[in-house]
Scaffold this motif. Structure first.
Motif, PDB file in Angstrom:
ATOM      1  N   GLN B   2       0.749  -0.942   0.284  1.00  0.00           N
ATOM      2  CA  GLN B   2      -0.022   0.118   0.263  1.00  0.00           C
ATOM      3  C   GLN B   2       0.713   1.505   0.199  1.00  0.00           C
ATOM      4  O   GLN B   2       1.813   1.387   0.854  1.00  0.00           O
ATOM      5  CB  GLN B   2      -1.083  -0.210   0.672  1.00  0.00           C
ATOM      6  CG  GLN B   2      -1.422  -1.232   1.306  1.00  0.00           C
ATOM      7  CD  GLN B   2      -1.177  -2.640   1.512  1.00  0.00           C
ATOM      8  OE1 GLN B   2      -0.407  -2.427   2.471  1.00  0.00           O
ATOM      9  NE2 GLN B   2      -2.071  -3.437   1.533  1.00  0.00           N
ATOM     10  N   VAL B   4       0.540   5.338   0.455  1.00  0.00           N
ATOM     11  CA  VAL B   4       0.050   7.001   0.628  1.00  0.00           C
ATOM     12  C   VAL B   4       0.419   7.642  -0.070  1.00  0.00           C
ATOM     13  O   VAL B   4       1.416   8.588   0.106  1.00  0.00           O
ATOM     14  CB  VAL B   4      -0.814   7.145   1.698  1.00  0.00           C
ATOM     15  CG1 VAL B   4      -1.438   8.189   2.161  1.00  0.00           C
ATOM     16  CG2 VAL B   4      -1.332   6.108   2.389  1.00  0.00           C
ATOM     17  N   TYR B  25      -4.220   7.028  -2.137  1.00  0.00           N
ATOM     18  CA  TYR B  25      -3.602   5.445  -2.062  1.00  0.00           C
ATOM     19  C   TYR B  25      -4.147   4.534  -3.037  1.00  0.00           C
ATOM     20  O   TYR B  25      -5.088   5.073  -3.555  1.00  0.00           O
ATOM     21  CB  TYR B  25      -4.729   5.183  -0.415  1.00  0.00           C
ATOM     22  CG  TYR B  25      -6.164   5.238  -0.109  1.00  0.00           C
ATOM     23  CD1 TYR B  25      -7.275   6.346   0.085  1.00  0.00           C
ATOM     24  CD2 TYR B  25      -6.124   3.949  -0.531  1.00  0.00           C
ATOM     25  CE1 TYR B  25      -8.084   5.947  -0.414  1.00  0.00           C
ATOM     26  CE2 TYR B  25      -7.651   4.306  -0.489  1.00  0.00           C
ATOM     27  CZ  TYR B  25      -8.399   5.040  -0.017  1.00  0.00           C
ATOM     28  OH  TYR B  25     -10.091   4.635   0.039  1.00  0.00           O
ATOM     29  N   THR B  27      -4.328   0.573  -3.122  1.00  0.00           N
ATOM     30  CA  THR B  27      -4.374  -0.826  -2.165  1.00  0.00           C
ATOM     31  C   THR B  27      -5.351  -1.807  -2.664  1.00  0.00           C
ATOM     32  O   THR B  27      -6.311  -1.478  -4.002  1.00  0.00           O
ATOM     33  CB  THR B  27      -5.390  -1.007  -1.062  1.00  0.00           C
ATOM     34  OG1 THR B  27      -4.950  -2.168  -0.158  1.00  0.00           O
ATOM     35  CG2 THR B  27      -6.495  -0.214  -0.958  1.00  0.00           C
ATOM     36  N   TYR B  32     -10.120  -1.666   4.835  1.00  0.00           N
ATOM     37  CA  TYR B  32      -8.566  -0.988   5.594  1.00  0.00           C
ATOM     38  C   TYR B  32      -9.846  -0.175   6.187  1.00  0.00           C
ATOM     39  O   TYR B  32     -10.710   0.510   6.365  1.00  0.00           O
ATOM     40  CB  TYR B  32      -8.280  -0.401   4.565  1.00  0.00           C
ATOM     41  CG  TYR B  32      -8.532  -0.214   3.047  1.00  0.00           C
ATOM     42  CD1 TYR B  32      -8.975  -0.664   1.972  1.00  0.00           C
ATOM     43  CD2 TYR B  32      -9.209   1.302   3.471  1.00  0.00           C
ATOM     44  CE1 TYR B  32     -10.046   0.282   0.810  1.00  0.00           C
ATOM     45  CE2 TYR B  32      -9.443   2.225   2.420  1.00  0.00           C
ATOM     46  CZ  TYR B  32      -9.948   1.315   0.997  1.00  0.00           C
ATOM     47  OH  TYR B  32     -10.120   1.901   0.210  1.00  0.00           O
ATOM     48  N   LEU B  34      -8.140   4.920   7.255  1.00  0.00           N
ATOM     49  CA  LEU B  34      -7.982   5.353   6.706  1.00  0.00           C
ATOM     50  C   LEU B  34      -8.355   6.602   7.532  1.00  0.00           C
ATOM     51  O   LEU B  34      -9.170   6.824   8.544  1.00  0.00           O
ATOM     52  CB  LEU B  34      -8.792   6.276   5.277  1.00  0.00           C
ATOM     53  CG  LEU B  34      -8.199   5.598   4.482  1.00  0.00           C
ATOM     54  CD1 LEU B  34      -9.213   6.582   3.134  1.00  0.00           C
ATOM     55  CD2 LEU B  34      -6.927   5.251   4.244  1.00  0.00           C
ATOM     56  N   LYS B  73     -10.330   5.812  -4.403  1.00  0.00           N
ATOM     57  CA  LYS B  73      -9.454   6.107  -4.259  1.00  0.00           C
ATOM     58  C   LYS B  73      -8.110   7.336  -3.108  1.00  0.00           C
ATOM     59  O   LYS B  73      -7.470   7.432  -3.437  1.00  0.00           O
ATOM     60  CB  LYS B  73      -8.032   5.043  -4.157  1.00  0.00           C
ATOM     61  CG  LYS B  73      -8.672   3.584  -4.049  1.00  0.00           C
ATOM     62  CD  LYS B  73      -7.128   2.463  -5.214  1.00  0.00           C
ATOM     63  CE  LYS B  73      -7.449   1.565  -5.276  1.00  0.00           C
ATOM     64  NZ  LYS B  73      -6.921   0.615  -6.125  1.00  0.00           N
ATOM     65  N   TYR B  94      -3.296   4.970   6.373  1.00  0.00           N
ATOM     66  CA  TYR B  94      -4.089   3.986   5.988  1.00  0.00           C
ATOM     67  C   TYR B  94      -3.099   3.037   7.245  1.00  0.00           C
ATOM     68  O   TYR B  94      -1.723   2.236   7.320  1.00  0.00           O
ATOM     69  CB  TYR B  94      -3.907   3.623   4.277  1.00  0.00           C
ATOM     70  CG  TYR B  94      -3.923   2.381   3.635  1.00  0.00           C
ATOM     71  CD1 TYR B  94      -3.589   1.058   4.375  1.00  0.00           C
ATOM     72  CD2 TYR B  94      -5.236   1.996   3.454  1.00  0.00           C
ATOM     73  CE1 TYR B  94      -3.809  -0.347   3.716  1.00  0.00           C
ATOM     74  CE2 TYR B  94      -5.620   0.649   2.809  1.00  0.00           C
ATOM     75  CZ  TYR B  94      -4.747   0.140   2.895  1.00  0.00           C
ATOM     76  OH  TYR B  94      -5.766  -0.979   2.485  1.00  0.00           O
TER      77      TYR B  94
END
Lengths: 113, 115
Positions: B2, B4, B25, B27, B32, B34, B73, B94
Motif C-alpha cells: 500500500q 499513500v 492511496y 491498495t 481497511y 484511513l 481511492k 492507511y
C-alpha cells in the motif's frame, strides 16, 4: 493518566555506535509499535511488539532490533549507526494487537554524526 | 504494497476560513482504515479523524470532516472555521484490517493559519 513516554528526548551519537531508545506505553496498553520519521517525511513502520514478541516488521535491516518487557514497556536498539539513521523515533501504544486507537509519544530525536 | 500520497507539501488558510487537504492511496484490499493525524511542533502525533472503508458515510469530528471516495481511492480532510491552533503537519495514513497495526503514512502537508 500518563500517556506514552519516551526517553531520551534528544541524543547525539557517532557513526558505528549503538543506541537504545525506551518507551513506556499508555496505562492499560499492551502493544507497542515503533516508527522512524526522517526530517520532512512521514513516519515509517519499524516493528510491533505484543506479548513480548515481534509481531510484524517493516522494511528495516537487522541492525534494528527491539524488546518488550513483562510490564509492556519496550526498547528499540540500533547497532552500527549510519548517518541515515538520524531521525525522530516515535513509539505508539494500543490495547490489543489488531485493533484499538494508537497513541503516540513525543519521540526521541537521534542525530548521528 | 500500500502507498499513500499527499500532493500538497504546504497549504495556508486565513483564520476562520475553510481548507481542504488532499490524500490519495493505493491498495488492492477492500477493507481497511484511513486516518488523518496532526503533528504540531511538540512532535506528538494526534489522531484527528478515522474512516472505516466499509462505511459509506463520511466521518466528522466537530470542525473536521472527510470526503471519502473509495472508488477513486481519495480521502481528503476538510477543516472548517480554521483556528490558529490548527497549524501543524497533517499526515494521511492507511491501515489494513489484517495483521498488526502497521500504519502507512503519506509525506505530510504543512498547514499554516494566517491571522
Amino acid at each position: 493518566d500518563a500517556g506514552v513516554t519516551q526517553s531520551p528526548t534528544h541524543l547525539i551519537k557517532t557513526r558505528g555506535q549503538q543506541v537504545t531508545l525506551r518507551c513506556s506505553p499508555k496505562s492499560g496498553h499492551d502493544t507497542v509499535s515503533w516508527y522512524q520519521q526522517a526530517l520532512g517525511q512521514g513516519p515509517q513502520f519499524i516493528f510491533q511488539y505484543y506479548e513480548e514478541e515481534e509481531r510484524q516488521r517493516g522494511n528495516f535491516p537487522d541492525r534494528f532490533s527491539g524488546h518488550q518487557f513483562p510490564n509492556y514497556s519496550s526498547e528499540l536498539n540500533v547497532n552500527a549507526l549510519l548517518l541515515g539513521d538520524s531521525a525522530l523515533y516515535l513509539c505508539a501504544s494500543s490495547l490489543g494487537q489488531l485493533s484499538g486507537e494508537l497513541f503516540f509519544g513525543e519521540g526521541s530525536r537521534l542525530t548521528v554524526l | 504494497a500500500q502507498t499513500v500520497t499527499q500532493s500538497q507539501p504546504e497549504m495556508s488558510v486565513q483564520e476562520a476560513e475553510t481548507v481542504t487537504l488532499s490524500c490519495t492511496y493505493d491498495t488492492s484490499e477492500s477493507d481497511y482504515y484511513l486516518f488523518w493525524y496532526k503533528q504540531p511542533p511538540s512532535r506528538q502525533m494526534i489522531l484527528v479523524i478515522r474512516q472505516e472503508a466499509y462505511k459509506q458515510q463520511n466521518a466528522t469530528e466537530n470542525r473536521f470532516s472527510v470526503n471519502f471516495q473509495k472508488a477513486a481511492k481519495s480521502f481528503s480532510l476538510k477543516i472548517s472555521d480554521s483556528q490558529l491552533g490548527d497549524a501543524a503537519m497533517y499526515f494521511c495514513a492507511y491501515r489494513s484490517v489484517k495483521g498488526a497495526q502497521k500504519l502507512v503514512f503519506g509525506q505530510g502537508t504543512r498547514l499554516t493559519i494566517n491571522p
